[in-house]
Design an enzyme around this catalytic site. Structure first.
Site, short mmCIF file in Angstrom:
data_model
loop_
_atom_site.label_atom_id
_atom_site.label_comp_id
_atom_site.label_asym_id
_atom_site.label_seq_id
_atom_site.Cartn_x
_atom_site.Cartn_y
_atom_site.Cartn_z
N ASP A 90 -7.91 -5.47 0.12
CA ASP A 90 -8.38 -6.38 -0.92
C ASP A 90 -8.02 -7.83 -0.65
O ASP A 90 -8.53 -8.73 -1.32
CB ASP A 90 -7.78 -5.98 -2.28
CG ASP A 90 -8.50 -4.77 -2.87
OD1 ASP A 90 -9.68 -4.60 -2.54
OD2 ASP A 90 -7.88 -4.02 -3.63
N HIS B 62 0.85 -1.20 0.00
CA HIS B 62 0.00 0.00 0.00
C HIS B 62 0.88 1.24 0.00
O HIS B 62 1.94 1.24 0.61
CB HIS B 62 -0.90 0.01 1.24
CG HIS B 62 -2.08 0.90 1.08
ND1 HIS B 62 -2.02 2.24 1.32
CD2 HIS B 62 -3.33 0.64 0.64
CE1 HIS B 62 -3.20 2.76 1.05
NE2 HIS B 62 -4.01 1.81 0.63
N1 ACO Z 1 4.04 -7.76 -4.22
C1 ACO Z 1 5.38 -7.75 -4.36
N2 ACO Z 1 6.14 -6.65 -4.25
C2 ACO Z 1 5.52 -5.51 -3.97
C3 ACO Z 1 4.12 -5.45 -3.80
C4 ACO Z 1 3.39 -6.64 -3.93
N3 ACO Z 1 2.07 -6.66 -3.80
N4 ACO Z 1 3.76 -4.18 -3.54
C5 ACO Z 1 4.90 -3.45 -3.55
N5 ACO Z 1 5.96 -4.26 -3.82
C6 ACO Z 1 7.37 -3.86 -3.93
C7 ACO Z 1 7.66 -3.33 -5.33
O1 ACO Z 1 8.07 -4.34 -6.20
C8 ACO Z 1 8.74 -2.31 -5.05
O2 ACO Z 1 9.93 -3.00 -4.85
P1 ACO Z 1 11.34 -2.35 -5.27
O3 ACO Z 1 11.49 -1.13 -4.39
O4 ACO Z 1 12.32 -3.42 -4.97
O5 ACO Z 1 11.22 -2.02 -6.73
C9 ACO Z 1 8.34 -1.72 -3.70
O6 ACO Z 1 7.60 -2.76 -3.04
C10 ACO Z 1 7.46 -0.47 -3.81
O7 ACO Z 1 6.32 -0.80 -4.63
P2 ACO Z 1 5.54 0.22 -5.53
O8 ACO Z 1 4.69 -0.55 -6.48
O9 ACO Z 1 6.50 1.21 -6.10
O10 ACO Z 1 4.67 0.95 -4.41
P3 ACO Z 1 3.46 1.93 -4.67
O11 ACO Z 1 3.26 2.67 -3.42
O12 ACO Z 1 3.69 2.68 -5.93
O13 ACO Z 1 2.23 0.93 -4.97
C11 ACO Z 1 0.49 -0.61 -4.68
C12 ACO Z 1 1.29 0.53 -4.04
C13 ACO Z 1 0.04 -0.20 -6.08
C14 ACO Z 1 -0.75 -0.91 -3.85
C15 ACO Z 1 1.39 -1.87 -4.78
O14 ACO Z 1 1.74 -2.28 -3.48
C16 ACO Z 1 0.72 -3.02 -5.55
O15 ACO Z 1 0.79 -3.04 -6.77
N6 ACO Z 1 0.08 -3.98 -4.84
C17 ACO Z 1 -0.59 -5.09 -5.49
C18 ACO Z 1 -1.96 -4.66 -6.01
C19 ACO Z 1 -2.95 -4.42 -4.90
O16 ACO Z 1 -3.11 -5.22 -3.99
N7 ACO Z 1 -3.66 -3.28 -4.99
C20 ACO Z 1 -4.68 -2.90 -4.03
C21 ACO Z 1 -4.23 -1.72 -3.22
S1 ACO Z 1 -5.40 -1.28 -2.00
C22 ACO Z 1 -6.59 -0.50 -2.87
O17 ACO Z 1 -6.37 0.16 -3.83
C23 ACO Z 1 -7.91 -0.70 -2.43
#
Ligand code: ACO
Length: 378
Positions: free
Chosen positions: A315, A261
């Site tokens: 979620d 998140h």
């Molecule tokens: N699985 C694996 N790695 C993850 C995940 C995940 N679910 N979420 C974040 N990371 C890692 C990324 O790979 C990244 O790693 P790095 O620094 O080595 O490159 C780091 O954590 C930061 O991740 P970002 O995607 O840049 O974080 P951001 O804040 O932009 O994204 C988000 C947040 C979109 C929710 C992300 O965690 C994600 O894609 N999660 C999966 C989808 C999901 O569950 N979405 C629902 C969110 S809640 C909602 O909207 C109701």
């Protein structure tokens, strides 16, 4: 004036002043108008919470009653609106059906002056009351079934389950869905709420604002994740080793759905409450094997990525709750929308009360002073 440095995804950049909801991402706290989410999920109803978000205070008994009555009236769709829903392709995604039908609903609205608070309130009630009906009607029509007429004595949650499935839900199922709606009703400046505020800032009508926010919610990185969590768990089911599955997925640079998140670096408080709701449902209606797999996945993920602040988000457990309630997987995200309409419209009201059109800047990285070559010479 120098242009500020680019912040990808506007992470940490305030886009508005808001008094609607508050998150402490390090402590895992969420509150609506100063009330902790745990308290509201346990003691309140979705209708009461929608009023709280929209108007800033808990409603009096009279206010709640007239709000509920207005929402019941707003459940009725005209024959032409039902024809719109019937004509949508049944193989299409319910979120696209919801977005298209929300835009169509606006075309049937007579209101045009949305700076007038009375017309604002009428539109809010229409959108909140009609959203679950649009979703349920689409589900019935695509399954070749007739519409189940709304029942005025049922709450938003219970009436939705009735209209979707054709049977009245037991008290626990209705209560669990009601609590899930409360949990999803608002969440500060997330992507779909930001969309609602940006579109609202152009003084577009609230149906267009809501349809745009619905579009934003469809994405797998936002509301679309709940559906994909279930698909992911079904994919893992039967796999011997959850740890190996996670490693393979991470090695392929794919996210684990339902984790991570932008704001929380601990477990999302809504995921904690949803797990409690799962437990209540299981006690009365039997356990879902996918739940045990989800708990196992969480344990492995916390060991693997917990130190990066990646924990289950809202979620992760919502899909397990919804499938236990008999809801089709592709209708999980529309349920999120039923709830979030309250938050989007509260933010729209707040935006309208002190509006400035959103018009950020950019950092131009393209070319300058190119010479034009006529097409015959290219
Ligand atoms: N699985 C694996 N790695 C993850 C995940 C995940 N679910 N979420 C974040 N990371 C890692 C990324 O790979 C990244 O790693 P790095 O620094 O080595 O490159 C780091 O954590 C930061 O991740 P970002 O995607 O840049 O974080 P951001 O804040 O932009 O994204 C988000 C947040 C979109 C929710 C992300 O965690 C994600 O894609 N999660 C999966 C989808 C999901 O569950 N979405 C629902 C969110 S809640 C909602 O909207 C109701």
């Amino acid at each position: 004036m120098t242009t500020p440095a680019l912040v990808p995804g506007l992470a940490g950049i305030p886009a508005a002043e808001s008094a609607i909801s508050y998150i402490d991402g390090k402590k895992g706290l969420l509150s609506y108008r100063g009330f902790p989410i745990e308290l509201l999920a346990e003691q309140s109803s979705f209708e009461e919470v929608a009023w709280l978000l929209l108007y800033g205070e808990l409603p009096t008994r009279d206010e709640l009653e007239s709000f509920q009555n207005a929402l019941v009236e707003a459940r009725t769709l005209s024959a032409r609106m039902l024809d719109v829903l019937r004509s949508l392709p049944g193989k299409g995604h319910p979120m696209n059906a919801l977005q298209a039908s929300m835009a169509a609903l606006g075309m049937f609205s007579r209101s045009r002056e949305y700076r007038d608070p009375k017309q604002q309130d009428e539109a809010i009630v229409r959108i909140l009351g009609a959203t679950p009906v649009l979703i349920a009607a689409f589900e019935r029509f695509r399954s070749g079934e007739d519409l189940c007429e709304p029942k005025p004595e049922l709450s938003t949650a219970a009436n939705f389950l009735w209209m979707l499935t054709g049977s009245e839900p037991d008290a626990l199922s209705a209560r669990v869905l009601d609590a899930a709606l409360i949990l999803h009703a608002d969440h500060t400046m997330n992507a779909s709420t930001f969309t609602a505020r940006v579109v609202g800032s152009t003084e577009a009508d609230p149906f267009t604002v809501t349809a745009s926010a619905i579009g934003s919610l469809t994405g797998p990185l936002h509301g679309g994740a709940n559906e994909r969590v279930l698909t992911m768990l079904e994919e893992i089911q039967g796999d011997e080793d959850v740890g190996e599955w996670i490693e393979a997925r991470l090695a392929a640079k794919r996210k684990i759905m339902g984790f991570g998140h932008r704001v929380y670096s601990v477990k999302d408080p809504r995921a904690v409450i949803l797990q409690g709701l799962c437990a209540q449902l299981f006690e009365e209606q039997g356990r879902t094997p996918l739940y045990d797999l989800a708990v196992q996945l969480e344990e492995v993920m916390v060991k693997r990525l917990g130190d990066k602040g990646i924990y289950p988000n809202v979620d992760f457990y919502s899909g397990i709750v919804y499938s236990k309630l008999g809801i089709p997987t592709d209708t999980f995200t529309p349920i999120f929308a039923i709830a979030r309409v309250a938050g989007w419209l509260a933010h729209w009201r707040e935006q309208m009360a002190d509006n400035k059109i959103f018009r950020p800047t950019q950092i131009y990285v393209g070319k300058h002073d190119q010479s034009y070559v006529p097409i015959a010479k290219r």
